[in-house]
Design a protein around this motif. Structure first.
Motif, short mmCIF file in Angstrom:
data_model
loop_
_atom_site.label_atom_id
_atom_site.label_comp_id
_atom_site.label_asym_id
_atom_site.label_seq_id
_atom_site.Cartn_x
_atom_site.Cartn_y
_atom_site.Cartn_z
N LEU A 41 3.39 -10.62 6.73
CA LEU A 41 2.65 -10.15 7.90
C LEU A 41 2.88 -11.09 9.08
O LEU A 41 2.96 -10.63 10.24
N GLY A 42 2.98 -12.38 8.82
CA GLY A 42 3.29 -13.33 9.89
C GLY A 42 4.65 -13.08 10.49
O GLY A 42 4.83 -13.18 11.71
N LEU A 341 -2.14 -7.38 -0.48
CA LEU A 341 -1.30 -8.50 -0.04
C LEU A 341 -0.46 -9.04 -1.20
O LEU A 341 0.71 -9.38 -1.03
N SER A 342 -1.07 -9.13 -2.37
CA SER A 342 -0.35 -9.59 -3.55
C SER A 342 0.79 -8.64 -3.90
O SER A 342 1.90 -9.08 -4.24
N VAL A 378 0.75 -3.47 13.76
CA VAL A 378 -0.15 -2.75 12.85
C VAL A 378 0.63 -1.70 12.06
O VAL A 378 0.44 -1.56 10.84
N GLU A 379 1.52 -0.97 12.72
CA GLU A 379 2.30 0.06 12.03
C GLU A 379 3.16 -0.54 10.93
O GLU A 379 3.17 -0.03 9.79
N PHE A 380 3.89 -1.60 11.23
CA PHE A 380 4.73 -2.23 10.22
C PHE A 380 3.89 -2.75 9.06
O PHE A 380 4.27 -2.61 7.89
N SER A 381 2.76 -3.37 9.37
CA SER A 381 1.91 -3.94 8.33
C SER A 381 1.33 -2.87 7.42
O SER A 381 1.35 -3.00 6.19
N VAL A 382 0.81 -1.80 8.02
CA VAL A 382 0.19 -0.74 7.22
C VAL A 382 1.22 -0.05 6.33
O VAL A 382 0.97 0.20 5.15
N ALA A 387 3.24 0.98 1.07
CA ALA A 387 4.42 1.18 0.24
C ALA A 387 4.43 0.22 -0.96
O ALA A 387 4.78 0.61 -2.08
N ALA A 388 4.01 -1.03 -0.73
CA ALA A 388 3.99 -2.01 -1.81
C ALA A 388 2.99 -1.63 -2.89
O ALA A 388 3.26 -1.75 -4.09
N VAL A 389 1.80 -1.19 -2.48
CA VAL A 389 0.78 -0.79 -3.45
C VAL A 389 1.26 0.40 -4.28
O VAL A 389 1.15 0.40 -5.52
N LEU A 390 1.83 1.40 -3.63
CA LEU A 390 2.29 2.59 -4.35
C LEU A 390 3.49 2.27 -5.24
O LEU A 390 3.59 2.78 -6.36
#
Length: 426
Positions: A41-42, A341-342, A378-382, A387-390
């Motif tokens: 995110l940074g 985040l993980s 915000v768009e990139f982060s969301v 995508a990572a969670v799914l």
């Protein structure tokens, strides 16, 4: 970006318990993945977020400049240490297997980094420099936490000074000189020596000084990161190191006159542009990236992010240690909140590469500064978090993490084959 994003599952799961003590409070080292997720995110904040120099809400994004890349590098060192045994460094064939895996991943990262650079997004890519660092880390796989910590401090202090001396002869630069990034042309047209020089000494993320972060991360990975007391010491000790670095740098550049020496070195260029040296410095200070100017030794007193001065290196190591310790402390208590985040941190190589692909597809040079906004951050982060969670839920390991693991797993089969006993005769 962390090229060693996938820790050996047996090793990581083994961190759950210690003989005679049962389950540890920290459980799996998922706090490490949370720290990686924060670094991602940074990175998005720096690459598509608003420009802090323009004021407004962009000022809130200032802390991410430089320190996200440093956190990635420290976490790469943590992963190398965990791969090589954690608190108990592997020996014999097991250590050789890890060394061969790193030696295999090194050129893969260089090739992947060169490909990302060829997309011409205008951003600097760190992957190729990680490849060089992986090779440099191999002789240190058996080193202890204390030895690695000493190496980190020694490199943080000595490498920038050595680099200044050598670059003043080979490639002197002023503030307006932009450090070269490694490209495929450097390898094919000017030869391996030029490419190696860029990777190790003169590039945007010179591996010589980048090793300060890798050694620091390897030292952290040799500690018991499942211990809350260890993580508390990392959090408070890292915070103290960062604050102390800023204070000493302020004394050196302020009361002791270091900043005035920097301004004096800028007077000719500032006069040509009709500016005062302080104005000229503020306008171009991000150009220090990777290698400080060689016009004055006073440049080495600055704490500017990604300047790779001794103060920048030590401050960033402190911040990274505090983030890693803090994430390990918070994850057991806020696992449900921090799980996205993980999940993102566990797929950091894919998140890193694909965000460059997205930038190349969505924007070009004619778009100018329109790429930089809170909305795009915000768009990139969301998108990345979702995508990572799914992906974790339905597939598992990230696509590039899976590919990197498969391509570098051949040493396992080599040594497994060597252990098969020969058939008895007669």
């Amino acid at each position: 970006m962390d090229g060693v994003t996938v820790m050996d599952r047996a090793l990581v799961d083994g961190a759950r318990t210690v003989p005679g003590q049962g389950k540890r409070a920290a459980g799996r080292l998922t706090g490490i993945d949370v720290a990686r997720g924060l670094a991602v995110l940074g990175m998005y904040a720096v690459h598509v977020g608003p420009d802090p120099a323009k004021g407004g809400v962009g000022v809130l994004f200032k802390p991410f400049e430089g320190h996200s890349a440093a956190l990635f590098a420290v976490l790469a060192g943590v992963s190398i240490a965990l791969m090589s045994g954690g608190r108990r460094p592997k020996l014999g064939r097991d250590r050789t297997r890890v060394a061969l895996k790193l030696a295999t991943r090194a050129p893969l990262l260089v090739v992947l980094g060169l490909w990302l650079t060829s997309l011409e997004t205008g951003y600097m890519v760190i992957l190729a420099y990680y490849g060089a660092c992986f090779l440099f880390a191999i002789p240190w796989l058996r080193a202890s936490a204390k030895t690695l910590a000493i190496a980190a401090v020694a490199v943080a202090v000595a490498a920038p000074l050595f680099s200044h001396l050598v670059r003043a002869q080979l490639l002197p630069r002023d503030l307006l000189f932009f450090a070269p990034d490694l490209t495929a042309d450097d390898v094919t047209s000017t030869g391996l020596l030029k490419a190696a020089t860029v990777l190790v000494l003169t590039g945007t993320f010179p591996a010589l000084t980048l090793m300060a972060y890798v050694f620091a991360g390897m030292s952290l990975g040799r500690m018991d990161l499942t211990s809350r007391s260890v993580c508390r010491r990392l959090f408070f000790g890292g915070s103290a190191l960062a604050v102390g670095g800023y204070v000493v740098s302020w004394i050196a550049t302020g009361p002791l006159g270091g900043m005035q020496a920097v301004y004096r070195s800028l007077e000719p260029a500032a006069a040509q542009m009709g500016m005062s040296p302080p104005e000229f410095f503020r306008l171009h200070q991000t150009w220090i990236h990777g290698t400080p100017p060689t016009t004055s030794w006073a440049w080495e007193l600055l704490p500017t992010g990604t300047s790779y001065t001794p103060f920048d290196l030590l401050i960033s190591i402190g911040i990274a240690a505090a983030v890693i310790g803090g994430c390990q402390l918070l994850m057991p208590r806020f696992e449900r909140v921090l799980r996205p985040l993980s999940d993102l941190g566990g797929r950091v190589l894919s998140a890193y590469v694909l965000h460059f692909v997205a930038i190349a597809l969505l924007w070009d040079e004619s778009d100018g500064d329109s790429i930089f906004s809170v909305l795009h951050f915000v768009e990139f982060s969301v998108v990345a978090l979702t995508a990572a969670v799914l992906w974790r839920k339905f597939i598992g390991r990230g696509p590039l993490e899976w590919a990197m693991n498969k391509l570098s797993s051949w040493p396992k089969y080599l040594f497994d084959a060597a252990r098969v006993p020969a058939q008895r005769r007669g």
